[in-house]
Design a protein around this motif. Structure first.
Motif, short mmCIF file in Angstrom:
data_model
loop_
_atom_site.label_atom_id
_atom_site.label_comp_id
_atom_site.label_asym_id
_atom_site.label_seq_id
_atom_site.Cartn_x
_atom_site.Cartn_y
_atom_site.Cartn_z
N HIS A 290 8.31 1.71 2.92
CA HIS A 290 9.46 0.84 3.15
C HIS A 290 9.19 -0.59 2.70
CE1 HIS A 290 11.09 3.78 6.44
NE2 HIS A 290 11.27 4.21 5.22
N THR A 291 7.95 -1.04 2.85
CA THR A 291 7.60 -2.37 2.34
C THR A 291 7.67 -2.37 0.83
OG1 THR A 291 6.13 -2.71 4.24
CG2 THR A 291 5.86 -4.19 2.35
N THR A 292 7.17 -1.31 0.22
CA THR A 292 7.23 -1.21 -1.24
C THR A 292 8.67 -1.21 -1.72
OG1 THR A 292 5.19 0.10 -1.17
CG2 THR A 292 6.44 0.11 -3.23
N GLU A 293 9.53 -0.47 -1.05
CA GLU A 293 10.94 -0.43 -1.43
C GLU A 293 11.59 -1.79 -1.27
OE1 GLU A 293 12.45 2.56 1.15
OE2 GLU A 293 11.32 4.19 0.17
N ALA A 294 11.25 -2.50 -0.20
CA ALA A 294 11.79 -3.85 0.01
C ALA A 294 11.34 -4.79 -1.08
CB ALA A 294 11.38 -4.38 1.39
N PHE A 295 10.09 -4.66 -1.51
CA PHE A 295 9.57 -5.49 -2.59
C PHE A 295 10.31 -5.21 -3.90
CE2 PHE A 295 6.15 -5.88 -5.95
CZ PHE A 295 6.23 -7.26 -6.05
N PHE A 296 10.48 -3.94 -4.23
CA PHE A 296 11.21 -3.60 -5.46
C PHE A 296 12.65 -4.12 -5.41
CE2 PHE A 296 8.40 0.36 -6.33
CZ PHE A 296 7.42 -0.46 -6.88
N ARG A 297 13.26 -4.02 -4.25
CA ARG A 297 14.63 -4.50 -4.09
C ARG A 297 14.69 -6.03 -4.28
NH1 ARG A 297 15.43 -1.75 0.00
NH2 ARG A 297 14.97 -3.27 1.63
N PHE A 298 13.71 -6.73 -3.72
CA PHE A 298 13.63 -8.18 -3.90
C PHE A 298 13.48 -8.53 -5.39
CE2 PHE A 298 10.51 -11.54 -4.71
CZ PHE A 298 11.22 -12.65 -4.30
N LEU B 241 14.61 -10.98 4.95
CA LEU B 241 14.57 -9.84 4.04
C LEU B 241 15.92 -9.52 3.42
CD1 LEU B 241 12.20 -7.20 5.68
CD2 LEU B 241 11.90 -8.35 3.48
N ASP B 242 17.00 -9.83 4.15
CA ASP B 242 18.35 -9.58 3.64
C ASP B 242 18.86 -10.71 2.76
OD1 ASP B 242 18.55 -7.09 4.93
OD2 ASP B 242 19.16 -8.05 6.80
N GLY B 243 18.08 -11.75 2.62
CA GLY B 243 18.50 -12.89 1.81
C GLY B 243 19.18 -13.99 2.58
N GLN C 64 0.86 -1.18 0.00
CA GLN C 64 0.00 0.00 0.00
C GLN C 64 0.89 1.23 0.00
OE1 GLN C 64 -2.13 0.19 3.89
NE2 GLN C 64 -0.91 -1.63 4.37
N ALA C 65 0.40 2.30 -0.59
CA ALA C 65 1.21 3.51 -0.73
C ALA C 65 1.65 4.08 0.60
CB ALA C 65 0.43 4.56 -1.52
N SER C 66 0.88 3.83 1.66
CA SER C 66 1.21 4.38 2.97
C SER C 66 2.32 3.63 3.68
CB SER C 66 -0.04 4.40 3.86
OG SER C 66 -0.56 3.09 4.04
N TRP D 105 5.39 -9.29 5.40
CA TRP D 105 6.48 -8.32 5.24
C TRP D 105 6.16 -7.05 6.02
CZ3 TRP D 105 9.84 -7.95 0.33
CH2 TRP D 105 10.13 -9.23 -0.16
N GLU D 106 7.08 -6.67 6.90
CA GLU D 106 6.99 -5.40 7.63
C GLU D 106 8.40 -4.98 8.02
OE1 GLU D 106 6.47 -2.33 8.37
OE2 GLU D 106 4.36 -2.93 8.38
N PRO D 107 9.11 -4.31 7.09
CA PRO D 107 10.50 -3.91 7.36
C PRO D 107 10.65 -2.98 8.54
CG PRO D 107 10.00 -3.74 5.02
CD PRO D 107 8.69 -3.98 5.72
N ASP D 108 9.59 -2.25 8.90
CA ASP D 108 9.69 -1.29 10.00
C ASP D 108 9.45 -1.91 11.37
OD1 ASP D 108 10.32 0.91 8.42
OD2 ASP D 108 8.21 1.31 7.98
N ALA D 109 9.11 -3.19 11.40
CA ALA D 109 8.88 -3.86 12.68
C ALA D 109 10.20 -4.10 13.39
CB ALA D 109 8.16 -5.19 12.46
#
Length: 252
Positions: A22-30, A246-248, A17-19, A221-225
């Motif tokens: 950081h999750t979106t960025e993690a997804f794009f990075r993946f 998340l880091d692989g 979701q747009a709000s 996925w919740e990178p901010d947790a």
């Protein structure tokens, strides 16, 4: 030169979701660092926090997700989708836009010499009687046709109310009720003739061994947790299954 790409990667429950940038960025990075090196990527439900209908695909945030998925497909990766409880209204128009193949609720894939049962997992939470009744209603074609005939703004308002009610309802449910039921899982293994399963939905990443069966549960996925949550499952060409954060890094 032989192709060294991993056979398949699996993710679920990103609740994009747009709000949650950081999750979106993690997804794009993946996608950029991991998915493009796989032969196939399986999205096992709840990629989005909610999906009100394919006529919402033109929303700029959704267009960014579609474009990212298309880039992975352009790299030669096959993309597959199984609906979750949040995004079961994804249909053929979205699939065409993103370049992915829609799969049934339970799909058996031949990967690395393994026969793997793939599903989201919500249909196996059979002890949650209220949710199962709701699920049966909203998965009916007639209900979906009536809902999708409403204006998009009205659909989004209805979904917002559903999400709020769901949050309140979950506070009154035990962890056991919201988890998959052992009998329902056993039935999937028996019906599919498999002994390996991958699913999401419960947000309880783990490897469960019962007899000869292995059941892998994907993380949300919740990178901010604290600590950050997220990751994926991989199967290589030899059939070896590995769980990654998340880091692989490989998760034991």
């Amino acid at each position: 030169m032989p192709d060294k790409r991993v056979a398949a990667l699996f993710i679920s429950d990103l609740h994009l979701q747009a709000s949650h940038p950081h999750t979106t960025e993690a997804f794009f990075r993946f996608l950029q660092q991991q998915a493009v090196h796989a032969r196939a990527l399986y999205l096992l439900g709840d990629l989005f926090e909610y999906w009100a209908g394919d006529d919402d695909v033109d929303e700029p945030y959704h267009q960014a997700i579609v474009a990212a998925l298309r880039r992975v497909g352009a790299a030669g990766v096959k993309l597959y989708w199984i609906a979750g409880n949040r995004d079961f209204l994804v249909g053929a128009p979205f699939a065409a836009a993103a370049g992915l193949t829609l799969l049934p609720e339970i799909h058996v894939a031949e990967i690395g010499g393994l026969r793997v049962a793939l599903l989201h997992g919500d249909a196996q939470c059979t002890e949650d009687v209220n949710y199962m009744a709701f699920r049966a209603q909203v998965r009916q074609p007639a209900w979906q046709a009536q809902f999708l005939a409403m204006p998009l703004a009205q659909r989004k308002a209805i979904i917002a109310g559903m999400r709020e009610n769901s949050r309140k309802d979950q506070g009154n449910k035990s962890d056991e009720i919201m988890d998959v039921a052992p009998q329902a899982i056993a039935e999937v293994f028996a019906r599919t003739g498999t002994d390996v399963m991958i699913h999401g939905h419960t947000h309880r990443p783990a490897l469960h061994r019962v007899g000869a069966t292995r059941r892998y549960v994907l993380p949300d996925w919740e990178p901010d947790a604290t600590p950050p949550r997220g990751g994926w499952i991989a199967i290589d060409e030899t059939g070896a299954v590995s769980r990654h954060d998340l880091d692989g890094a490989i998760v034991d």
